[in-house]
Design a protein around this motif. Structure first.
Motif, PDB file in Angstrom:
ATOM      1  N   GLY A   1       0.817  -1.210   0.000  1.00 61.22           N
ATOM      2  CA  GLY A   1       0.000   0.000   0.000  1.00 61.22           C
ATOM      3  C   GLY A   1       0.846   1.253   0.000  1.00 61.22           C
ATOM      4  O   GLY A   1       0.328   2.362  -0.120  1.00 61.22           O
ATOM      5  N   GLU A   2       2.167   1.098   0.124  1.00 60.54           N
ATOM      6  CA  GLU A   2       3.084   2.233   0.052  1.00 60.54           C
ATOM      7  C   GLU A   2       3.801   2.225  -1.288  1.00 60.54           C
ATOM      8  O   GLU A   2       4.020   1.179  -1.892  1.00 60.54           O
ATOM      9  CB  GLU A   2       4.129   2.171   1.169  1.00 60.54           C
ATOM     10  CG  GLU A   2       3.632   2.598   2.523  1.00 60.54           C
ATOM     11  CD  GLU A   2       4.782   2.751   3.512  1.00 60.54           C
ATOM     12  OE1 GLU A   2       4.880   3.807   4.158  1.00 60.54           O
ATOM     13  OE2 GLU A   2       5.591   1.806   3.623  1.00 60.54           O
ATOM     14  N   SER A   3       4.193   3.409  -1.719  1.00 60.08           N
ATOM     15  CA  SER A   3       4.975   3.525  -2.940  1.00 60.08           C
ATOM     16  C   SER A   3       6.379   2.951  -2.731  1.00 60.08           C
ATOM     17  O   SER A   3       6.910   2.989  -1.621  1.00 60.08           O
ATOM     18  CB  SER A   3       5.080   4.994  -3.337  1.00 60.08           C
ATOM     19  OG  SER A   3       6.095   5.200  -4.284  1.00 60.08           O
ATOM     20  N   PRO A   4       7.010   2.411  -3.776  1.00 58.79           N
ATOM     21  CA  PRO A   4       8.415   1.987  -3.654  1.00 58.79           C
ATOM     22  C   PRO A   4       9.330   3.117  -3.210  1.00 58.79           C
ATOM     23  O   PRO A   4      10.398   2.865  -2.635  1.00 58.79           O
ATOM     24  CB  PRO A   4       8.762   1.518  -5.071  1.00 58.79           C
ATOM     25  CG  PRO A   4       7.459   1.194  -5.708  1.00 58.79           C
ATOM     26  CD  PRO A   4       6.458   2.124  -5.113  1.00 58.79           C
ATOM     27  N   LEU A   5       8.916   4.370  -3.434  1.00 62.62           N
ATOM     28  CA  LEU A   5       9.745   5.507  -3.009  1.00 62.62           C
ATOM     29  C   LEU A   5       9.882   5.564  -1.492  1.00 62.62           C
ATOM     30  O   LEU A   5      10.855   6.132  -0.971  1.00 62.62           O
ATOM     31  CB  LEU A   5       9.139   6.820  -3.519  1.00 62.62           C
ATOM     32  CG  LEU A   5       9.063   7.007  -5.035  1.00 62.62           C
ATOM     33  CD1 LEU A   5       8.431   8.346  -5.377  1.00 62.62           C
ATOM     34  CD2 LEU A   5      10.439   6.895  -5.670  1.00 62.62           C
ATOM     35  N   ALA A   6       8.900   4.969  -0.783  1.00 64.51           N
ATOM     36  CA  ALA A   6       8.942   4.996   0.677  1.00 64.51           C
ATOM     37  C   ALA A   6      10.124   4.199   1.228  1.00 64.51           C
ATOM     38  O   ALA A   6      10.520   4.396   2.382  1.00 64.51           O
ATOM     39  CB  ALA A   6       7.634   4.454   1.246  1.00 64.51           C
ATOM     40  N   ALA A   7      10.674   3.302   0.428  1.00 67.22           N
ATOM     41  CA  ALA A   7      11.801   2.463   0.873  1.00 67.22           C
ATOM     42  C   ALA A   7      13.147   3.063   0.494  1.00 67.22           C
ATOM     43  O   ALA A   7      14.174   2.383   0.587  1.00 67.22           O
ATOM     44  CB  ALA A   7      11.655   1.063   0.275  1.00 67.22           C
ATOM     45  N   ILE A   8      13.179   4.321   0.061  1.00 63.08           N
ATOM     46  CA  ILE A   8      14.432   4.975  -0.339  1.00 63.08           C
ATOM     47  C   ILE A   8      14.711   6.110   0.638  1.00 63.08           C
ATOM     48  O   ILE A   8      14.215   7.236   0.470  1.00 63.08           O
ATOM     49  CB  ILE A   8      14.331   5.514  -1.790  1.00 63.08           C
ATOM     50  CG1 ILE A   8      13.868   4.409  -2.749  1.00 63.08           C
ATOM     51  CG2 ILE A   8      15.660   6.109  -2.235  1.00 63.08           C
ATOM     52  CD1 ILE A   8      13.591   4.888  -4.156  1.00 63.08           C
TER      53      ILE A   8
END
Length: 863
Positions: free
Chosen positions: A468-475
Motif C-alpha cells: 500500500g506504500e509507494s516503492p519511493l517509501a523504501a528509499i
C-alpha cells in the motif's frame, strides 16, 4: 519513363523535409493560426498499427492543407510516458522504464516519419523527463494553493495486480482498466483534486465547443447534475443519529415505504441491529468487489439486506425500515435515499423482491388506482394519497413541499452532482513525485517552486511494494529531508501522480516547450490556444477529456490563459478491425469465456488450412495476434498509398474492416497518377494562365474540364476541414478519371486547360500524397515543396455548372432525366417536365392535380 518506386521517392523527400526543417511552427501573429493535435500517445513496445494510422494520417492531411491555405500551423507530437502502462510494460519485459520508454519513443518517431507526418519535432515533449514533470509538479502546487488539492483517508479502488490505487474512471466492470484483474476496496490516505468545484461549469461550457454529441452526453451523465431536496430523518431508537437523504422527487415523499443506505455509509455500523450484523457485513464485503457501472446497471437484479433499524417518516411520523443496497452510491448525494417504489423503477424492483409495500402517490388521472401497480409510474401527474397536497399537479406539489421542508428546518433545496473528486495518488514508482513535505511541526508543506523539480530517484528496484506504500517509501535518501518552513526533520510524500496529470496540460506546453522559467508563456499560449482540432479515441470521454478541461478552467481562473475550454473541436476516429483466426479446441483445452475456439498465433497460421479456422473481425491488438503495422504496408505499397487508403476506406468516425485488396487498389491508383503525370509532363504549358486569359471561346469539353477542376478544389477545401476525407479522395479519383480521358497531346486552349488541371491536381492531392506530389512538382520544373506553396484557389464562376440534371417524377416514381441550363426558373422547369415525351406518354391524357418543383433538381407531378 521510370517506374513508380514509392519507397525510394518517400525516403528522398523525407530526408529533404528534415534538412529543410520544413514543419517548424513559428509564432507569426500576422497569420491566422491552426492548432492540430492528436491525443497524447503512450509509446508501447508494439509500436503503431494501421489502426493508429486512422488518427495520425487524416490529422496530417488536415495540417498540411491548412498550412497550404496560409495558416500558421502548429502540429506537434510528444509522449505520455509516465504512469501505469509504461511501468507495467517494463516489468513484463524484465527491464526498467528508463530504458524501455526511450527505445519505444524512437520506434514511434521512426514509424510516424515513415508515414510522412508533418510534425514539428523541435516541440517534442516527454512527460517522464524532469524538464516536463517539473511543471506538472508546478500545476499540483497551483491546485494546492487554490484549495483544489487535498489529502484524505478514503475507501479507494485497489488493484492487487498493479499494486496501486485506481480512480473511479479507471475501474471497468469491477476490474482494472489496464490489467483486467478484479479491484478491491481499501482505506488509505490519498491525494485528490477537487474537480467537483467545477462541476457546473464543466456541464455548462459543453455548449461552447464543437464536439460529438455522444461525448458531451457521456460527460453530462458522468457529472450527473440533479436538483432536489436534502433533508434529515430521525432514526428510531437512536436519538443522537439522523439519516440525511437527497431526493429529486420530493413530490413523492408520501410514497416512502423504506429507506436505503449505501454499503459504504459510515452510519451502517452504528444503527445495524445485532441480529442482522453478520448478514449486513457479508453483504457489504461482497459489494466492495463491484464497480459503479455494475451497481447502477438497470438490468441487474436489485439486491440488499435489512439492517433491523428504522427511520421516522418526516411527514407522517411512521417508522420506515432501513436496508443496505448496492444500487445506492456513497459518492452521489448523501449515500442514503428515501425509497418510493410506486414511482422509481429501481425501488419498485427492490420492493417486489423484498415484499415491501408499494404505495401510489402520483396518478396520471388524479384518481388513485384500485389495483396494485404493475410498474413504477415515473411521469408527471396529480398527487394522490398525499394528505393536504392531494389534488395538486406534482410539479406544484414539488415546489410547495420544498418550501415546507425548509420552513420546518429539516431540509433544504440544493443541486447535487454524481461527479467525485479526482483521485490522483498512485503507489507506484514511474510517475511525477507529489511535491509535498510532511513535517511533524508544520503539517503538510508544499515544496517551494524554486526547489522544483522533485526528481524521481534513479533506482534499479522500482517494482510495487504490495504494502500500500509507494516503492519511493523504501528509499531513505529520497524520503528524509528538511521542512522548508521550520528547517526541522521532515519526510517527502512518496505517492506519485497518476499519468492523467501529465496529459491534462501538455497542449499548453506544446505552445512554449522550451521555457525553463514557466510552464508556458501566457502570451504565446493565448495565440495558439484553444486547440482547433483535437483528435483521438472516444474511450477517453470521462477521463482525460474531463481532467484536461478542469485544469484549463483552473488556469483561466488563475489568469494565465484566456480560454475556458482547451479543445474547440473534437473528433473521434473509427476503429480498425482485423480478421482474427481461431481453431477448434482439443479435448484437453479449456476455452476462455465467450470464445468458441483457441486463438491462433500469427506465426502458427501457416500450419493450418484457412478453411479449418474460424475468422472473426476484432480490434487490432497484440494479444489477438492480428496487428498489421504501417511498416508492412509501406514496404509493399508505399506510404502515400497507405495514406490514401486510410482516408478513403470509410467516413472518419466509422469502424472499418482492414482489407488488403483495398490497399492494392490504392497502390494501383497511385501508379496511374505516376504514369499520367509523367506522360503529360513534356506537354505541360507553364504559361497556361496567360493562354487561358487570352482564350475567349473555349470548347464545351474545355469548359467542362475547367469546371471539374475548380469544383473539385472547392469540395476538397470544404471536405478536409470537415473530416470528410473519404468523399475528398473520391472526388480526387473522379477528377483524375476526367482529366486522364482528356487528350494528353492537346494544343492551344485545350492544352492550357489540361495544364491548369495538372498543376492544380498535384497541389490539391499533396495533403494526401505529399511524397508523390513533391516528386511530380519537381519534375514539372517547380521549386520548393508543395507544403510551402499555396493551395489552389478556385473560381466560383468557373466552378458553377453550365447545366443541371432535372429528375422528373410522377407520383414519386422516376419517369425521365433532362439536362437544363443552370439557373433555370421553376416555371421553366415545370414546362420542361410537362413537355417530356416520356411524361406525356405516362400521363396518357390525365390532368395533373399538382406539380411540385425543387429548384434546379426535381419536378414531381402528382396525378
Amino acid at each position: 519513363m521510370d517506374s513508380y518506386n514509392p519507397q525510394a521517392i518517400e525516403q528522398k523527400w523525407q530526408q529533404r523535409w528534415r534538412e529543410a526543417n520544413l514543419f517548424r511552427a513559428g509564432n507569426d501573429r500576422d497569420k491566422p493560426k491552426c492548432y492540430v493535435l492528436e491525443f497524447f500517445p503512450y509509446p508501447s513496445g508494439d509500436g503503431i498499427s494501421v489502426g493508429h494510422c486512422r488518427n495520425y494520417i487524416p490529422c496530417d492531411t488536415l495540417a498540411r492543407l491548412m498550412h497550404m491555405r496560409g495558416y500558421n500551423v502548429l502540429h506537434p507530437m510528444g509522449w505520455d510516458a509516465f504512469g501505469l502502462p509504461a511501468e507495467n510494460e517494463a516489468i513484463n519485459k524484465g527491464s526498467h522504464p528508463k530504458h524501455t520508454v526511450p527505445k519505444y519513443v524512437e520506434n514511434y518517431k521512426r514509424q510516424l516519419s515513415l508515414l510522412g507526418a508533418s510534425y514539428d519535432w523541435e516541440r517534442e515533449v516527454n512527460s517522464s523527463q524532469p524538464d516536463y514533470y517539473k511543471w506538472t509538479q508546478w500545476w499540483f502546487l497551483l491546485l494546492y494553493k487554490r484549495g483544489l488539492a487535498y489529502r484524505s483517508n478514503a475507501p479507494v479502488n485497489w488493484c492487487p495486480h498493479c499494486k496501486t490505487v485506481l480512480a473511479n474512471e479507471e475501474v471497468e466492470g469491477g476490474k482494472c482498466w489496464r490489467c483486467g484483474n478484479w479491484v478491491e476496496k481499501r482505506d488509505l490516505p490519498q491525494w485528490f483534486f477537487k474537480i467537483t468545484a467545477y462541476a457546473e461549469s464543466l456541464i455548462q461550457d459543453l455548449d461552447e465547443v464543437d464536439w460529438p454529441e455522444g461525448i458531451k452526453l457521456m460527460q453530462r451523465n458522468w457529472i450527473g447534475r440533479s436538483e432536489g431536496v436534502e433533508f434529515d430523518m430521525a432514526i428510531q431508537g437512536h436519538p443522537d443519529q439522523t439519516m440525511r437523504v437527497f431526493t429529486t422527487r420530493i413530490d413523492t415523499v408520501f410514497g416512502v415505504t423504506f429507506a436505503v443506505l449505501a454499503p459504504e455509509h459510515p452510519m451502517v455500523d452504528a444503527i445495524v441491529h445485532p441480529d442482522q450484523r453478520d448478514a449486513v457485513n457479508a453483504y457489504r464485503q461482497a459489494a466492495q468487489r463491484l464497480d459503479e457501472a455494475t451497481r447502477l446497471n438497470a438490468e441487474r437484479e436489485r439486491s440488499g439486506v435489512f439492517t433491523g433499524a428504522y427511520v421516522v417518516h418526516p411527514v407522517n411520523q411512521q417508522p420506515v425500515p432501513i436496508y443496505v443496497a448496492d444500487y445506492v452510491l456513497m459518492g452521489y448525494g448523501t449515500g442514503a435515499i428515501m425509497a418510493v417504489p410506486g414511482h422509481d423503477e429501481r425501488d419498485f424492483d427492490f420492493a417486489q423482491k423484498h415484499g415491501i409495500e408499494i404505495r401510489e402517490v402520483i396518478s396520471p388521472t388524479g384518481t388513485p388506482s384500485d389495483q396494485p401497480l404493475e410498474a413504477a409510474y415515473t411521469e408527471d401527474g396529480i398527487m394522490v394519497n398525499s394528505g393536504d397536497y392531494s389534488g395538486l399537479p406534482n410539479r406544484e406539489g414539488m415546489q410547495r413541499l420544498g418550501e415546507w421542508f425548509e420552513s420546518q428546518g429539516i431540509g433544504e433545496r440544493k443541486v447535487n452532482y454524481r461527479l467525485r473528486d479526482w483521485l490522483i495518488s498512485r503507489q507506484r514508482y514511474w510517475g511525477a513525485p507529489i511535491p509535498i513535505i510532511h513535517c511533524a511541526a508544520c503539517g503538510e508543506v508544499p515544496v517551494p517552486e524554486d526547489q522544483l523539480p522533485v526528481v524521481l530517484p534513479d533506482v534499479d528496484n522500482y517494482q510495487p511494494s504490495g504494502t500500500g506504500e509507494s516503492p519511493l517509501a523504501a528509499i531513505p535518501e529520497f524520503v528524509n529531508t528538511t521542512c522548508p518552513q521550520c528547517g526541522g526533520v521532515a519526510k517527502r510524500e512518496t505517492d506519485t501522480m497518476g499519468g492523467f496529470a501529465c496529459s491534462s496540460w501538455y497542449f499548453f506546453r506544446f505552445c512554449d516547450p522550451h521555457n525553463d522559467q514557466q510552464a508556458f508563456n501566457p502570451e504565446i499560449a493565448d495565440y495558439w490556444m484553444p486547440v482547433d482540432y483535437y483528435v483521438g479515441g472516444a474511450e477517453h470521454a470521462v477521463m482525460h477529456l474531463l481532467y484536461a478541461r478542469f485544469w484549463t478552467k483552473v488556469a483561466y481562473d488563475e489568469g494565465i490563459t484566456k480560454v475556458k475550454e482547451p479543445f474547440q473541436r473534437l473528433r473521434n476516429q473509427g476503429m480498425v478491425l482485423a480478421l482474427t483466426p481461431y481453431r477448434p479446441p482439443k479435448e484437453d483445452e479449456i476455452l476462455r469465456q465467450g470464445e468458441e475456439g483457441i486463438l491462433v498465433r500469427r506465426e502458427e497460421q501457416s500450419k493450418y488450412n484457412p478453411k479449418e479456422l474460424m475468422w472473426v473481425w476484432e480490434k487490432m491488438s497484440k494479444s489477438r495476434y492480428n496487428v498489421i503495422t504501417p511498416d508492412e504496408m509501406v514496404e509493399l505499397y508505399g506510404a502515400d498509398s497507405l495514406r490514401l487508403y486510410e482516408s478513403f476506406v470509410a467516413p472518419f468516425d466509422v469502424a472499418v474492416q482492414w482489407d488488403d485488396q483495398g490497399m492494392k487498389g490504392m497502390h494501383r491508383f497511385a501508379n496511374r497518377l505516376w504514369r499520367f503525370f509523367n506522360e503529360f509532363q513534356p506537354h505541360f504549358d507553364p504559361q497556361w494562365r496567360n493562354h487561358l486569359a487570352q482564350s475567349s471561346d473555349l470548347s464545351r469539353a474545355e469548359r467542362d474540364l475547367r469546371r471539374r477542376t475548380h469544383a473539385t478544389v472547392k469540395k476538397l477545401s470544404e471536405d478536409i476541414p470537415d473530416f470528410k476525407f473519404n468523399t475528398a479522395v473520391a472526388a480526387l479519383m473522379e477528377w483524375f478519371n476526367h482529366l486522364s480521358d482528356f487528350g494528353i497531346q492537346s494544343e492551344g486552349s485545350a492544352r492550357a486547360a489540361l495544364s491548369e488541371a495538372a498543376e492544380y491536381y498535384i497541389l490539391a492531392i499533396a495533403p494526401f500524397t505529399p511524397h508523390l506530389s513533391d516528386e511530380l512538382w519537381e519534375r514539372y520544373g517547380f521549386e520548393g515543396f508543395t507544403y510551402s506553396h499555396s493551395y489552389p484557389a478556385y473560381d466560383p464562376q468557373v466552378a458553377a455548372a453550365e447545366e443541371v440534371e432535372i429528375v422528373i417524377q410522377i407520383n414519386g416514381k422516376l419517369r425521365d432525366r433532362i439536362s437544363a441550363p443552370a439557373g433555370i426558373s421553376q416555371a421553366e422547369m415545370e414546362q420542361l417536365a410537362l413537355s417530356s415525351e416520356r411524361v406525356i406518354s405516362s400521363l396518357a391524357g390525365v390532368t395533373p392535380k399538382k406539380v411540385i418543383v425543387v429548384p434546379g433538381k426535381l419536378v414531381n407531378i402528382v396525378v
